[in-house]
Every structure is written in C-alpha cells, then in structure tokens.
Design a protein around this motif. Structure first.
Motif, PDB file in Angstrom:
ATOM      1  N   GLY A 156       0.837  -1.202   0.000  1.00  0.00           N
ATOM      2  CA  GLY A 156       0.000   0.000   0.000  1.00  0.00           C
ATOM      3  C   GLY A 156       0.873   1.253   0.000  1.00  0.00           C
ATOM      4  O   GLY A 156       2.099   1.179  -0.123  1.00  0.00           O
ATOM      5  N   ASP A 157       0.216   2.396   0.124  1.00  0.00           N
ATOM      6  CA  ASP A 157       0.961   3.657   0.209  1.00  0.00           C
ATOM      7  C   ASP A 157       1.644   3.675   1.573  1.00  0.00           C
ATOM      8  O   ASP A 157       0.973   3.801   2.601  1.00  0.00           O
ATOM      9  CB  ASP A 157       0.008   4.852   0.094  1.00  0.00           C
ATOM     10  CG  ASP A 157      -0.564   4.994  -1.308  1.00  0.00           C
ATOM     11  OD1 ASP A 157      -0.057   4.333  -2.239  1.00  0.00           O
ATOM     12  OD2 ASP A 157      -1.520   5.768  -1.460  1.00  0.00           O
ATOM     13  N   PHE A 158       2.943   3.538   1.620  1.00  0.00           N
ATOM     14  CA  PHE A 158       3.613   3.341   2.921  1.00  0.00           C
ATOM     15  C   PHE A 158       4.225   4.634   3.439  1.00  0.00           C
ATOM     16  O   PHE A 158       4.461   5.593   2.701  1.00  0.00           O
ATOM     17  CB  PHE A 158       4.618   2.186   2.872  1.00  0.00           C
ATOM     18  CG  PHE A 158       5.673   2.292   1.806  1.00  0.00           C
ATOM     19  CD1 PHE A 158       5.420   1.878   0.510  1.00  0.00           C
ATOM     20  CD2 PHE A 158       6.946   2.799   2.094  1.00  0.00           C
ATOM     21  CE1 PHE A 158       6.396   1.967  -0.478  1.00  0.00           C
ATOM     22  CE2 PHE A 158       7.920   2.892   1.123  1.00  0.00           C
ATOM     23  CZ  PHE A 158       7.649   2.477  -0.173  1.00  0.00           C
ATOM     24  N   VAL A 159       4.478   4.634   4.738  1.00  0.00           N
ATOM     25  CA  VAL A 159       4.944   5.844   5.434  1.00  0.00           C
ATOM     26  C   VAL A 159       6.441   6.046   5.209  1.00  0.00           C
ATOM     27  O   VAL A 159       7.237   5.107   5.326  1.00  0.00           O
ATOM     28  CB  VAL A 159       4.657   5.719   6.953  1.00  0.00           C
ATOM     29  CG1 VAL A 159       5.317   6.859   7.729  1.00  0.00           C
ATOM     30  CG2 VAL A 159       3.160   5.700   7.204  1.00  0.00           C
ATOM     31  N   LEU A 160       6.813   7.285   4.871  1.00  0.00           N
ATOM     32  CA  LEU A 160       8.231   7.641   4.759  1.00  0.00           C
ATOM     33  C   LEU A 160       8.692   8.464   5.959  1.00  0.00           C
ATOM     34  O   LEU A 160       9.860   8.431   6.332  1.00  0.00           O
ATOM     35  CB  LEU A 160       8.482   8.454   3.483  1.00  0.00           C
ATOM     36  CG  LEU A 160       8.106   7.786   2.164  1.00  0.00           C
ATOM     37  CD1 LEU A 160       8.585   8.637   1.001  1.00  0.00           C
ATOM     38  CD2 LEU A 160       8.687   6.381   2.069  1.00  0.00           C
ATOM     39  N   GLU A 161       7.766   9.241   6.516  1.00  0.00           N
ATOM     40  CA  GLU A 161       8.106  10.027   7.707  1.00  0.00           C
ATOM     41  C   GLU A 161       6.897   9.986   8.631  1.00  0.00           C
ATOM     42  O   GLU A 161       5.778  10.266   8.202  1.00  0.00           O
ATOM     43  CB  GLU A 161       8.434  11.478   7.324  1.00  0.00           C
ATOM     44  CG  GLU A 161       8.871  12.306   8.515  1.00  0.00           C
ATOM     45  CD  GLU A 161       9.209  13.756   8.136  1.00  0.00           C
ATOM     46  OE1 GLU A 161       9.289  14.071   6.933  1.00  0.00           O
ATOM     47  OE2 GLU A 161       9.363  14.563   9.071  1.00  0.00           O
ATOM     48  N   ARG A 162       7.146   9.600   9.865  1.00  0.00           N
ATOM     49  CA  ARG A 162       6.035   9.500  10.818  1.00  0.00           C
ATOM     50  C   ARG A 162       5.628  10.882  11.315  1.00  0.00           C
ATOM     51  O   ARG A 162       6.383  11.851  11.196  1.00  0.00           O
ATOM     52  CB  ARG A 162       6.469   8.638  12.012  1.00  0.00           C
ATOM     53  CG  ARG A 162       6.737   7.203  11.633  1.00  0.00           C
ATOM     54  CD  ARG A 162       6.809   6.264  12.812  1.00  0.00           C
ATOM     55  NE  ARG A 162       7.427   6.777  14.007  1.00  0.00           N
ATOM     56  CZ  ARG A 162       8.301   6.101  14.763  1.00  0.00           C
ATOM     57  NH1 ARG A 162       8.679   4.881  14.394  1.00  0.00           N
ATOM     58  NH2 ARG A 162       8.784   6.618  15.869  1.00  0.00           N
ATOM     59  N   ALA A 163       4.444  10.933  11.924  1.00  0.00           N
ATOM     60  CA  ALA A 163       3.941  12.214  12.435  1.00  0.00           C
ATOM     61  C   ALA A 163       4.874  12.780  13.517  1.00  0.00           C
ATOM     62  O   ALA A 163       4.929  13.990  13.716  1.00  0.00           O
ATOM     63  CB  ALA A 163       2.537  12.029  12.984  1.00  0.00           C
ATOM     64  N   ASP A 164       5.620  11.906  14.192  1.00  0.00           N
ATOM     65  CA  ASP A 164       6.545  12.413  15.224  1.00  0.00           C
ATOM     66  C   ASP A 164       7.895  12.824  14.622  1.00  0.00           C
ATOM     67  O   ASP A 164       8.845  13.103  15.346  1.00  0.00           O
ATOM     68  CB  ASP A 164       6.746  11.377  16.343  1.00  0.00           C
ATOM     69  CG  ASP A 164       7.357  10.063  15.829  1.00  0.00           C
ATOM     70  OD1 ASP A 164       7.668   9.969  14.618  1.00  0.00           O
ATOM     71  OD2 ASP A 164       7.517   9.116  16.634  1.00  0.00           O
ATOM     72  N   GLY A 165       7.981  12.862  13.280  1.00  0.00           N
ATOM     73  CA  GLY A 165       9.197  13.349  12.633  1.00  0.00           C
ATOM     74  C   GLY A 165      10.254  12.277  12.415  1.00  0.00           C
ATOM     75  O   GLY A 165      11.322  12.568  11.861  1.00  0.00           O
ATOM     76  N   VAL A 166       9.977  11.044  12.827  1.00  0.00           N
ATOM     77  CA  VAL A 166      10.961   9.972  12.632  1.00  0.00           C
ATOM     78  C   VAL A 166      10.868   9.466  11.190  1.00  0.00           C
ATOM     79  O   VAL A 166       9.780   9.180  10.696  1.00  0.00           O
ATOM     80  CB  VAL A 166      10.700   8.805  13.626  1.00  0.00           C
ATOM     81  CG1 VAL A 166      11.542   7.588  13.265  1.00  0.00           C
ATOM     82  CG2 VAL A 166      10.986   9.258  15.053  1.00  0.00           C
ATOM     83  N   PHE A 167      12.017   9.408  10.511  1.00  0.00           N
ATOM     84  CA  PHE A 167      12.039   8.874   9.145  1.00  0.00           C
ATOM     85  C   PHE A 167      11.906   7.359   9.202  1.00  0.00           C
ATOM     86  O   PHE A 167      12.486   6.704  10.061  1.00  0.00           O
ATOM     87  CB  PHE A 167      13.338   9.270   8.437  1.00  0.00           C
ATOM     88  CG  PHE A 167      13.447  10.752   8.245  1.00  0.00           C
ATOM     89  CD1 PHE A 167      12.656  11.401   7.306  1.00  0.00           C
ATOM     90  CD2 PHE A 167      14.302  11.505   9.031  1.00  0.00           C
ATOM     91  CE1 PHE A 167      12.719  12.774   7.139  1.00  0.00           C
ATOM     92  CE2 PHE A 167      14.380  12.885   8.873  1.00  0.00           C
ATOM     93  CZ  PHE A 167      13.591  13.522   7.934  1.00  0.00           C
ATOM     94  N   ALA A 168      11.143   6.820   8.247  1.00  0.00           N
ATOM     95  CA  ALA A 168      10.871   5.385   8.268  1.00  0.00           C
ATOM     96  C   ALA A 168      12.107   4.590   7.849  1.00  0.00           C
ATOM     97  O   ALA A 168      12.916   5.051   7.028  1.00  0.00           O
ATOM     98  CB  ALA A 168       9.708   5.069   7.337  1.00  0.00           C
ATOM     99  N   TYR A 169      12.194   3.389   8.406  1.00  0.00           N
ATOM    100  CA  TYR A 169      13.268   2.460   8.022  1.00  0.00           C
ATOM    101  C   TYR A 169      13.348   2.315   6.504  1.00  0.00           C
ATOM    102  O   TYR A 169      14.445   2.326   5.918  1.00  0.00           O
ATOM    103  CB  TYR A 169      13.015   1.098   8.693  1.00  0.00           C
ATOM    104  CG  TYR A 169      13.687  -0.054   7.991  1.00  0.00           C
ATOM    105  CD1 TYR A 169      15.077  -0.191   8.024  1.00  0.00           C
ATOM    106  CD2 TYR A 169      12.943  -0.982   7.259  1.00  0.00           C
ATOM    107  CE1 TYR A 169      15.702  -1.231   7.347  1.00  0.00           C
ATOM    108  CE2 TYR A 169      13.558  -2.024   6.583  1.00  0.00           C
ATOM    109  CZ  TYR A 169      14.934  -2.145   6.620  1.00  0.00           C
ATOM    110  OH  TYR A 169      15.545  -3.162   5.944  1.00  0.00           O
ATOM    111  N   GLN A 170      12.187   2.175   5.827  1.00  0.00           N
ATOM    112  CA  GLN A 170      12.201   1.922   4.377  1.00  0.00           C
ATOM    113  C   GLN A 170      12.956   3.022   3.635  1.00  0.00           C
ATOM    114  O   GLN A 170      13.730   2.755   2.720  1.00  0.00           O
ATOM    115  CB  GLN A 170      10.768   1.838   3.833  1.00  0.00           C
ATOM    116  CG  GLN A 170       9.906   0.776   4.490  1.00  0.00           C
ATOM    117  CD  GLN A 170      10.388  -0.645   4.252  1.00  0.00           C
ATOM    118  OE1 GLN A 170      11.282  -0.885   3.442  1.00  0.00           O
ATOM    119  NE2 GLN A 170       9.818  -1.593   4.978  1.00  0.00           N
ATOM    120  N   LEU A 171      12.723   4.265   4.040  1.00  0.00           N
ATOM    121  CA  LEU A 171      13.355   5.395   3.356  1.00  0.00           C
ATOM    122  C   LEU A 171      14.854   5.438   3.669  1.00  0.00           C
ATOM    123  O   LEU A 171      15.697   5.537   2.767  1.00  0.00           O
ATOM    124  CB  LEU A 171      12.698   6.706   3.798  1.00  0.00           C
ATOM    125  CG  LEU A 171      13.337   7.945   3.164  1.00  0.00           C
ATOM    126  CD1 LEU A 171      12.836   8.122   1.734  1.00  0.00           C
ATOM    127  CD2 LEU A 171      13.048   9.211   3.966  1.00  0.00           C
TER     128      LEU A 171
END
Ligand code: GLU
Length: 292
Positions: A156-171
């Motif tokens: 699906g459309d996956f998260v690159l940056e969480r709402a708390d500002g943490v960059f996602a592992y995938q990115l």
C-alpha cells in the motif's frame, strides 16, 4: 565493479544468533569477493532504541573479529539527507500527508486507503506516505530467486516520515544502500518483503540498486521463531566461539579440520572454506535445540 557489503543492525538489543547470521553472512560474501564490509547502525527510531545496545553490538562484532573497513555509519547523522529526499518527492507530488489515527488504520486493515486525505487538516502533524499506484517491482534475489511484488496489494501507500518526525526504516535504508560504497545487501529473509519498497523508492529518487541476497531466517525445530532459550539470547562477547560455530555451520561451511581456538583463526578458516553456492536456499532454517 568492486564488491562493497554492509551489516545494518538496529540498536534495539544485543547481537543474537539471527543477527550474527546476517553479520557473518554479509562479511563472508564481501571478503570472498575481495570486497569491503561496513557496519551501519540503524538508529533512526529513538523510541525503539535500547540504550547501550549499539555499543554492545559493536563490542560483540569486535569479539567475533568482524572488523569493518570504515567507522560505523550512524543513521542519526543522516536526517538532512532523508529530509531532502522527502522534499524532492513532495516537489514531484509523489507523497501526501496522512492524518489517519491508529484506529482509522485498524478499520481499513493493514493497507492504507489512498482515500484517507482529511477534508479539513487537523491541527497536528501528519505522517507522509508515498503513492505506489499500480507499480509492480521485480528483482532477482541471489538465494531466494525471482521476485515479483505488486506494491498496492503487498505494501500500500507506505509511510516515509512519521507524524513524530521519525524517518521510516524503508526510506533511510533505501537511501543508505545506494550510498557510494554499497553494492551488495546480504540480510535475513524476514526483510525480503521490505526490499520491493526500497527498490521502488530508489527508482523514484533516481538511485542505483544494490544486488540482494536474503539469507534464511532462523527458526526452532518446530518452524517457530526462535525462543529466548534457543537463539534469541545474546551472543556472549566473552565467549563468541560457540555461536560463531553454530552460525558458520548453518551457512554451509564444514567446520571439520578448521582451527577453532580463536575467532580470528576460525574466521580465516571459514572464509577459505566458504562457498556461496552452498548457502542454504530456503526462507527458513531450523537450528537444533541446545544439548541438555
Ligand atoms: N536494521 C534492520 C534490522 O536490524 C536490518 C536492516 C537491513 O539489513 O536492511 O532488522
């Protein structure tokens, strides 16, 4: 092209048998190819970090004589690079803000509905998701064979940056595995499902792909994830030889006739005996229970 491998632990605990398999597997493949080997500490997620575990992992690697060619790279030093990548994806309208709460997501199952976009933007930070559209990612894994992953159905459309500002592992992982100095990724098959997302992101960002080799995931004799008593216990830096011998055996290396008195001697012998063609080509690998 010269081979450059890497081992990329998250500092969420000590080095255990499963992570030692990825460390030794990536080290052996790199050294056998006459290449270099780096360690990257994936500490992008402060809430998940266990204090002291990065140092503990590095200490255990040293105890195993697994010496990287460069100082470890800490992803926490790379936030600017990840932020620039998201900015360029935003400029191309490839990402969108998402204000879904956990319970919104729970009602939609695990895949994100592309229709979530709030009518009125709530007064809180969004997470940022990438549009996958109908992309299908294909690649060949050296051990697990040809892969074909339709992203809409699998990620699906996956998260690159969480709402708390943490960059996602995938990115972070997608970008860092394209950094100069990485040509080959050897890691556990539990990450095989992440690879299409990382390949996809690199495609959007115009970055080159490394080659992939996903090693089997260690399970107990019943096929279940390792229990504490068998292999998820930390490798003992004061006595790493038993764990090293177990893992080298699982990687298809015959230990008979090898010097096993020091980690350095064991590694040298194992490297000489290592044949990548004998790596087990399965998704899981059972380790025997400890002798009682
Ligand atoms: N940091 C991830 C983990 O420890 C592994 C990342 C990778 O090897 O790509 O599970």
């Amino acid at each position: 092209m010269a081979y450059h491998g890497r081992f990329a632990p998250s500092p969420t605990g000590d080095l255990h048998l499963g992570s030692l398999l990825a460390a030794l597997g990536s080290w052996l493949c790199a050294r056998k190819a006459g290449g270099t080997w780096q360690v990257r500490i994936e500490n992008m997620d402060p809430p998940r970090e266990v204090p002291g575990s990065a140092a503990s992992i590095l200490r255990t690697l040293r105890a195993c004589s697994l010496e990287p060619d460069a100082p470890p790279l800490y992803q926490s030093t790379r936030a600017g690079v990840y932020a620039d990548a998201i900015a360029s994806l935003r400029a191309d309208n490839l990402v969108y803000p998402c204000w879904c709460t956990r319970s919104d997501l729970a009602t939609h199952g695990s895949l994100h509905p592309a229709t979530c976009i709030a009518a009125a933007e709530p007064a809180r930070e969004p997470s940022w998701r990438v549009r996958v559209g109908d992309t299908v990612i294909e690649f060949v894994d050296t051990l697990q064979g040809p892969q074909r992953w339709p992203l809409a159905a699998t990620a699906g459309d996956f998260v690159l940056e969480r709402a708390d500002g943490v960059f996602a592992y995938q990115l972070a992982c997608a970008i860092d595995d394209a950094a100069p100095g990485i040509t080959d990724v050897v890691r556990g098959a539990d990450l095989l499902e992440s690879t299409p997302r990382q390949v996809f992101l690199r495609r959007l960002l115009g970055l080159p792909d490394p080659a992939y080799l996903h090693l089997p995931v260690l399970v107990d004799v019943h096929g279940d994830k390792l229990s504490k008593s068998i292999g998820s216990a930390a490798v003992d830096p004061a006595d790493p030889l038993p764990a090293m011998k177990t893992v080298l055996g699982l990687l298809g290396i015959p230990l008979d006739g090898l010097r096993v008195d020091t980690p350095r001697a064991l590694l040298a012998g194992a490297l000489a005996a290592f044949d990548p063609a004998r790596l087990p080509r399965t998704a899981t690998l059972a380790i025997p229970p400890p002798a009682t």
